[in-house]
Each structure stands twice: as structure tokens, then as C-alpha cells.
Design an enzyme around this catalytic site. Sequence first.
Site, PDB file in Angstrom:
ATOM      1  N   GLU A   1       0.757  -1.196  -0.074  1.00 16.83           N
ATOM      2  CA  GLU A   1      -0.112  -0.061   0.109  1.00 16.83           C
ATOM      3  C   GLU A   1       0.649   1.290  -0.093  1.00 16.83           C
ATOM      4  O   GLU A   1       1.830   1.250   0.649  1.00 16.83           O
ATOM      5  CB  GLU A   1      -0.819   0.090   1.193  1.00 16.83           C
ATOM      6  CG  GLU A   1      -1.697   1.296   1.582  1.00 16.83           C
ATOM      7  CD  GLU A   1      -2.413   1.113   2.991  1.00 16.83           C
ATOM      8  OE1 GLU A   1      -1.510   0.728   3.930  1.00 16.83           O
ATOM      9  OE2 GLU A   1      -3.467   1.660   3.052  1.00 16.83           O
TER      10      GLU A   1
ATOM     11  N   LYS B   1      -9.485   2.186  -2.127  1.00 20.72           N
ATOM     12  CA  LYS B   1      -9.464   1.628  -0.443  1.00 20.72           C
ATOM     13  C   LYS B   1     -11.126   2.115  -0.114  1.00 20.72           C
ATOM     14  O   LYS B   1     -11.033   3.371   0.126  1.00 20.72           O
ATOM     15  CB  LYS B   1      -8.413   2.016   0.313  1.00 20.72           C
ATOM     16  CG  LYS B   1      -8.392   1.572   1.708  1.00 20.72           C
ATOM     17  CD  LYS B   1      -7.164   1.951   2.058  1.00 20.72           C
ATOM     18  CE  LYS B   1      -7.130   1.205   3.897  1.00 20.72           C
ATOM     19  NZ  LYS B   1      -5.907   1.494   4.368  1.00 20.72           N
TER      20      LYS B   1
ATOM     21  N   ASN C   1      -6.686   6.508  -1.434  1.00 21.11           N
ATOM     22  CA  ASN C   1      -5.762   5.425  -1.229  1.00 21.11           C
ATOM     23  C   ASN C   1      -5.780   4.161  -2.408  1.00 21.11           C
ATOM     24  O   ASN C   1      -6.927   3.601  -2.125  1.00 21.11           O
ATOM     25  CB  ASN C   1      -6.041   4.965   0.257  1.00 21.11           C
ATOM     26  CG  ASN C   1      -4.603   4.090   0.556  1.00 21.11           C
ATOM     27  OD1 ASN C   1      -4.131   3.544  -0.409  1.00 21.11           O
ATOM     28  ND2 ASN C   1      -4.492   3.949   1.940  1.00 21.11           N
TER      29      ASN C   1
ATOM     30  N   GLU D   1      -6.233   8.416   8.082  1.00 19.93           N
ATOM     31  CA  GLU D   1      -6.608   8.050   6.688  1.00 19.93           C
ATOM     32  C   GLU D   1      -8.013   8.743   6.600  1.00 19.93           C
ATOM     33  O   GLU D   1      -8.405   9.007   5.545  1.00 19.93           O
ATOM     34  CB  GLU D   1      -6.817   6.719   6.552  1.00 19.93           C
ATOM     35  CG  GLU D   1      -5.448   6.085   6.681  1.00 19.93           C
ATOM     36  CD  GLU D   1      -5.450   4.478   5.808  1.00 19.93           C
ATOM     37  OE1 GLU D   1      -5.885   4.603   4.641  1.00 19.93           O
ATOM     38  OE2 GLU D   1      -4.853   3.773   6.196  1.00 19.93           O
TER      39      GLU D   1
ATOM     40  N   ASN E   1       0.208  -1.226   5.185  1.00 20.08           N
ATOM     41  CA  ASN E   1       1.206  -0.411   6.056  1.00 20.08           C
ATOM     42  C   ASN E   1       0.525  -0.661   7.619  1.00 20.08           C
ATOM     43  O   ASN E   1      -0.565   0.102   7.963  1.00 20.08           O
ATOM     44  CB  ASN E   1       1.155   0.981   5.941  1.00 20.08           C
ATOM     45  CG  ASN E   1       2.191   1.427   4.844  1.00 20.08           C
ATOM     46  OD1 ASN E   1       3.405   1.725   4.912  1.00 20.08           O
ATOM     47  ND2 ASN E   1       1.456   1.408   3.543  1.00 20.08           N
TER      48      ASN E   1
ATOM     49  N   CYS F   1      -4.841  -2.780   2.404  1.00 15.58           N
ATOM     50  CA  CYS F   1      -4.507  -2.935   4.154  1.00 15.58           C
ATOM     51  C   CYS F   1      -5.670  -3.005   4.842  1.00 15.58           C
ATOM     52  O   CYS F   1      -6.210  -4.278   5.065  1.00 15.58           O
ATOM     53  CB  CYS F   1      -3.912  -1.562   4.425  1.00 15.58           C
ATOM     54  SG  CYS F   1      -3.234  -1.684   6.043  1.00 15.58           S
TER      55      CYS F   1
END
Length: 307
Positions: A47, A127, A110, A146, A197, A172
Amino acid sequence: MSRLLSVAAAQLGPIGQKESRLSTVNRLIVLMEQAVRLGAELVVYPEAALTAFFPHWWIEDEKDLDRFFELSMPNPDVKPLFDAANRFNVSFCLGYTEIAIEEGLKKRYNSAILVSDGGKIIGKYRKVHLPGYADRRPGDPFQNLEKKYFEVGNLGFPVWEAFNTKVGILICNDRRWPESYRVLALQGAELILIGYNTPLQNPAMPESDALSNFHNHLVMQAAAYQNSAWIIGVAKAGIEEGVMQIGQSCIISPSGEIVAQASTLGDEVVVARCDLDLAARYRARVFKFSENRRPEYYRAISETARS
Ligand code: CDV
């Protein structure tokens, strides 16, 4: 004749906050070259593989934030990776953070792309499950922003035909949610590519820190088995700007077994030859969705849960 695909998990060690794209892309190319020497036909990167994982910091200045994002793909910084894929005749999956202009508005995602061995983009995923917060937590040893920096992905959970199979991507935190895998598997995905991550520490629940590595494998191994799919899980690992991130990049068979695993917290490639027919066999003989799932019951349960 079995459908065989050699896949590499190309784990990255930490990327410094000031490390240039040139340096990072060179590291990706070195990993690609190693993977190809080991026979890989597809290389999977983590990621946000082009930068340090900046959602760990509170960034106020928009220009400072923008420098972690890609405005187009491939852009001149990343083009050498596409050229290398073309030269080595290998496909790759790359996580990165994206700025997109949608209806005149600047949006941040993302994202991850699947790129063919000819260097052409096959598809993109954004994502959906964004962990963390939209606000600052001053008492925490690092941030997880995020929800501040990204929009929820708006491309659904696409599946692409490639490599003689169907492939999907998760990013992720998506890997902790059974629905993510299920919607891919229900569309026929036999291969699921995941970059992550993951800090070793969860400031909101320190008592679970000792289980971070266990939970990483738990969710992906269970999902591989329950969805009859090969799963490639790839970390950005090691101590990145003071945040310890787990490694354990791995390749998981539809049996739920780990067949290859990284042993360091740095740049490292592991490769496995994935028998895609094994996914088909598990799906036909153990989990045949069309005969054995009971969606009408699940719907009743989720309606009750909502009320
Ligand atoms: N990048 C991530 O999505 N990380 C989350 C952490 C913050 C829990 C993960 O699920 O690994």
C-alpha cells in the site's frame, strides 16, 4: 494442464519522509528484477508504495500534503517502473495515493493499480475501509489520519480477467473485513492482491499490540480458505519515521496455508508458484457458493441487525 502463475510479494522496508520518488522507484525496480530472476510473472508491492505512510502525521499545509500524492499514472517519476515491467515482461500491482479531479473537485484516494507485462494499466481499486480518525489525537505516539486525508473509494470492488484467472485488489484495512473478500470471490476472483502499512502498535487498544502479527495472518489465511482464493499480502515494514510497522509479507494458498513468507523487515522478495486450479477445486468441492450459500437468510439477519 494446471493454470500456474508465479507471483512475488515485494516487501518494502521503511521509506523516509524525505526520500525522493527517484530513489523509491529505483528500489521497486530492484525488487522487480529480483522477482523476475526468481521466475515471477506478477509482482505485488505494498500500500502507498511510493512514499512514507504520511497518514501517521498531522499535515496542515496543503502543498506539504500534495507532495505525497500522484496526479496521474504513470507520471514521469513512476514511468521507469512501467518501462521496467515492459522490459522484464512482468506484471505488477502498485499501491499509491492519488489526487483525482472529479466534477471540478479535488479528491484524494488511497489507490492501487494492476499493470500488465506490457506496462498497460488493467484496472484500479480505491480503498473502501479507511481506518483511524479525521481529527488529531495529541496523546497518541503517532496519528492515523486516513479518514482526514482520503475519500472512501468510489470504484466498488472490481475484478479483472488476467493471468488466465480473475483478480481483485484490496488495500490494508480492507483485509480485516470479510465482506471485502466475499464480494471479490462472488465475482469469481481466484487471486486477491493486498498491500498494507500496519503499525505494530494500536494506540487505541494497546492490549492487542502483541497480537498484531497474529491478526495479520489470521484474517488473510481465513479469507483465503473461506473464499477459495490465493492471497498475496505485502507489507511496508520496519521502523518508518519512528513508527514500527509489521512485516510478514506472505503468499497464502486457498487451503489457508502460508506457502512463502518474508523473514526480514526490509526490502525483500518472496515468490511462490500459485496453482490457480487449486482455487477452482476448493470452490467446486468445498465451498460451491451457488449451492451452499443462503443469501436469503443473510439478508433477513442483516435487516434485523440494522433495526
Ligand atoms: N493502512 C492501514 O489500513 N492500516 C491499518 C491499521 C491502522 C490498523 C490496518 O488495518 O492494518
